[in-house]
Design a protein around this motif. Sequence first.
Motif, PDB file in Angstrom:
ATOM      1  N   VAL A 196      -4.993   5.155  -7.037  1.00 44.27           N
ATOM      2  CA  VAL A 196      -4.811   6.004  -8.004  1.00 44.27           C
ATOM      3  C   VAL A 196      -3.666   7.075  -7.776  1.00 44.27           C
ATOM      4  N   ASN A 197      -2.763   6.947  -8.236  1.00 40.19           N
ATOM      5  CA  ASN A 197      -1.447   7.678  -8.631  1.00 40.19           C
ATOM      6  C   ASN A 197      -0.529   7.352  -7.342  1.00 40.19           C
ATOM      7  N   ALA A 198       0.462   7.358  -7.480  1.00 40.73           N
ATOM      8  CA  ALA A 198       1.439   6.641  -6.418  1.00 40.73           C
ATOM      9  C   ALA A 198       2.353   7.808  -5.809  1.00 40.73           C
ATOM     10  N   THR A 199       1.892   8.497  -5.143  1.00 42.33           N
ATOM     11  CA  THR A 199       2.561   9.759  -4.601  1.00 42.33           C
ATOM     12  C   THR A 199       3.585   9.369  -3.556  1.00 42.33           C
ATOM     13  N   PRO A 200       4.363  10.384  -3.121  1.00 41.73           N
ATOM     14  CA  PRO A 200       5.540  10.372  -2.318  1.00 41.73           C
ATOM     15  C   PRO A 200       4.932   9.780  -0.739  1.00 41.73           C
ATOM     16  N   ASP A 201       3.711   9.997  -0.497  1.00 38.77           N
ATOM     17  CA  ASP A 201       2.667   9.821   0.727  1.00 38.77           C
ATOM     18  C   ASP A 201       2.310   8.335   0.610  1.00 38.77           C
ATOM     19  N   ILE A 202       2.419   7.604  -0.322  1.00 37.17           N
ATOM     20  CA  ILE A 202       1.481   6.343  -0.614  1.00 37.17           C
ATOM     21  C   ILE A 202       1.774   5.297   0.497  1.00 37.17           C
ATOM     22  N   ALA A 203       2.986   5.232   1.172  1.00 37.48           N
ATOM     23  CA  ALA A 203       2.854   4.097   2.197  1.00 37.48           C
ATOM     24  C   ALA A 203       2.121   4.602   3.511  1.00 37.48           C
ATOM     25  N   GLU A 204       1.796   5.968   3.883  1.00 37.10           N
ATOM     26  CA  GLU A 204       1.142   6.354   5.004  1.00 37.10           C
ATOM     27  C   GLU A 204      -0.225   6.361   4.549  1.00 37.10           C
ATOM     28  N   HIS A 262       3.168  12.038  -8.807  1.00 41.69           N
ATOM     29  CA  HIS A 262       2.050  10.989  -9.006  1.00 41.69           C
ATOM     30  C   HIS A 262       2.597   9.788  -9.331  1.00 41.69           C
ATOM     31  N   THR A 263       3.952   9.685  -9.265  1.00 37.60           N
ATOM     32  CA  THR A 263       4.619   8.409  -9.738  1.00 37.60           C
ATOM     33  C   THR A 263       5.677   7.843  -8.932  1.00 37.60           C
ATOM     34  N   ILE A 264       6.324   8.947  -8.062  1.00 39.32           N
ATOM     35  CA  ILE A 264       7.460   8.601  -7.351  1.00 39.32           C
ATOM     36  C   ILE A 264       7.302   7.702  -6.130  1.00 39.32           C
ATOM     37  N   GLY A 265       5.944   7.416  -5.808  1.00 39.13           N
ATOM     38  CA  GLY A 265       5.482   6.411  -4.989  1.00 39.13           C
ATOM     39  C   GLY A 265       5.832   4.770  -5.497  1.00 39.13           C
ATOM     40  N   HIS A 290      -0.538  14.086  -0.601  1.00 37.52           N
ATOM     41  CA  HIS A 290      -0.628  14.571  -2.040  1.00 37.52           C
ATOM     42  C   HIS A 290      -2.021  13.712  -2.348  1.00 37.52           C
ATOM     43  N   ALA A 291      -2.630  14.146  -3.549  1.00 36.68           N
ATOM     44  CA  ALA A 291      -3.673  13.848  -3.906  1.00 36.68           C
ATOM     45  C   ALA A 291      -3.906  12.468  -4.722  1.00 36.68           C
ATOM     46  N   SER A 292      -4.640  11.685  -3.957  1.00 33.73           N
ATOM     47  CA  SER A 292      -4.684  10.006  -4.251  1.00 33.73           C
ATOM     48  C   SER A 292      -6.172   9.362  -4.008  1.00 33.73           C
ATOM     49  N   LEU A 293      -6.570   8.313  -4.467  1.00 38.88           N
ATOM     50  CA  LEU A 293      -7.865   7.729  -4.242  1.00 38.88           C
ATOM     51  C   LEU A 293      -7.665   6.209  -4.127  1.00 38.88           C
ATOM     52  N   ALA A 294      -8.389   5.860  -2.972  1.00 38.85           N
ATOM     53  CA  ALA A 294      -8.227   4.265  -3.073  1.00 38.85           C
ATOM     54  C   ALA A 294      -9.340   3.588  -3.565  1.00 38.85           C
ATOM     55  N   VAL A 295      -9.316   2.831  -4.350  1.00 38.63           N
ATOM     56  CA  VAL A 295     -10.518   2.138  -5.264  1.00 38.63           C
ATOM     57  C   VAL A 295     -10.575   0.614  -5.047  1.00 38.63           C
ATOM     58  N   GLN A 296     -11.919   0.214  -4.462  1.00 36.20           N
ATOM     59  CA  GLN A 296     -12.055  -1.189  -4.274  1.00 36.20           C
ATOM     60  C   GLN A 296     -13.084  -1.837  -5.595  1.00 36.20           C
ATOM     61  N   GLN A 297     -12.437  -2.422  -6.651  1.00 34.26           N
ATOM     62  CA  GLN A 297     -13.212  -3.117  -7.544  1.00 34.26           C
ATOM     63  C   GLN A 297     -13.437  -4.334  -7.370  1.00 34.26           C
ATOM     64  N   ASP A 298     -14.162  -4.995  -8.141  1.00 33.77           N
ATOM     65  CA  ASP A 298     -14.433  -6.379  -8.011  1.00 33.77           C
ATOM     66  C   ASP A 298     -13.369  -7.276  -8.395  1.00 33.77           C
ATOM     67  N   ASP A 299     -12.238  -6.514  -9.126  1.00 33.00           N
ATOM     68  CA  ASP A 299     -10.933  -7.268  -9.359  1.00 33.00           C
ATOM     69  C   ASP A 299      -9.814  -6.871  -8.512  1.00 33.00           C
TER      70      ASP A 299
END
Length: 266
Positions: free
Chosen positions: A51-59, A90-93, A37-46
């Motif tokens: 981005v978006n918590a999909t059913p696949d989030i742990a993997e 986008h939220t079930i994760g 499922h569509a998602s993006l990892a973002v590393q910011q200063d903080d």
Amino acid sequence: MRLQVLGTAAGGGVPQWNCACPGCSGARAHPGRRRRHASLAVQQDDGCYVVNATPDIAEQIEACAWLRPGPGPRESPLKGVILTDAELDHTIGLLRLREADELEVRCTPVVRQALSSFADILRPYVRIAWADADLIPISAKRPRYADSPEAPDWVSALRLMGGAVVYAPAMGVWPEALDEAECVIIDGTFWDDEEPRRTGISAKTATQMGHLPIEATMERLSRLPGRRLYTHLNNTNPLVDPAAEQHKVLAELGIEVAADGMVIDL
Ligand SMILES: [Zn+2]
């Protein structure tokens, strides 16, 4: 700032568990065609966000080296999630993140309101800190489960790095924020407007489902100066087959199709 694509599929993923369409069957036969499922990892200063918590989030967290826990036994670099809408895919994760002590959830007010049932379920497990993000409301299309009133901020585009990057996996209209960005990753759910009806997945057109089809956006997208990618591919989209002619059409326009695991250098 670092960005890594964690998934590139629309709801259900590729393959979808109850689907034997050509796209899903192809992904079962060729595991390299699988898309989470569509998602993006973002590393910011903080901190680090997904981005978006999909059913696949742990993997998806496991698949991104800089999101894995450590060095302490219960230290995770993940500070929270940013939600571009309240759709279940986008939220079930969020429910899968209940092992966290504390989690920041950044979203628009109406999305937060829609997720009150999730918040009630998670309350005994994890402290949730709600916050805002640089979200540009782009659509009033609310999830089917939500009984809340019409609101303009059900679906948003996310601006990162002061707008240099825009992530818009669901786009009912073209957000003007795209025109000023150096890198855009946008809605590629359907190739053409009739695709959902032709393939029998819906009685609605792509546009009626809240997704401008690629055919309606690719020319305007090709005129943007920076890096341009499509994501959020539905399993009916011909692009899920790497041999599809449509890949050549996009390549000639200088447009990329995002892939799971892709690192976006900025
Ligand atoms: Zn399918």
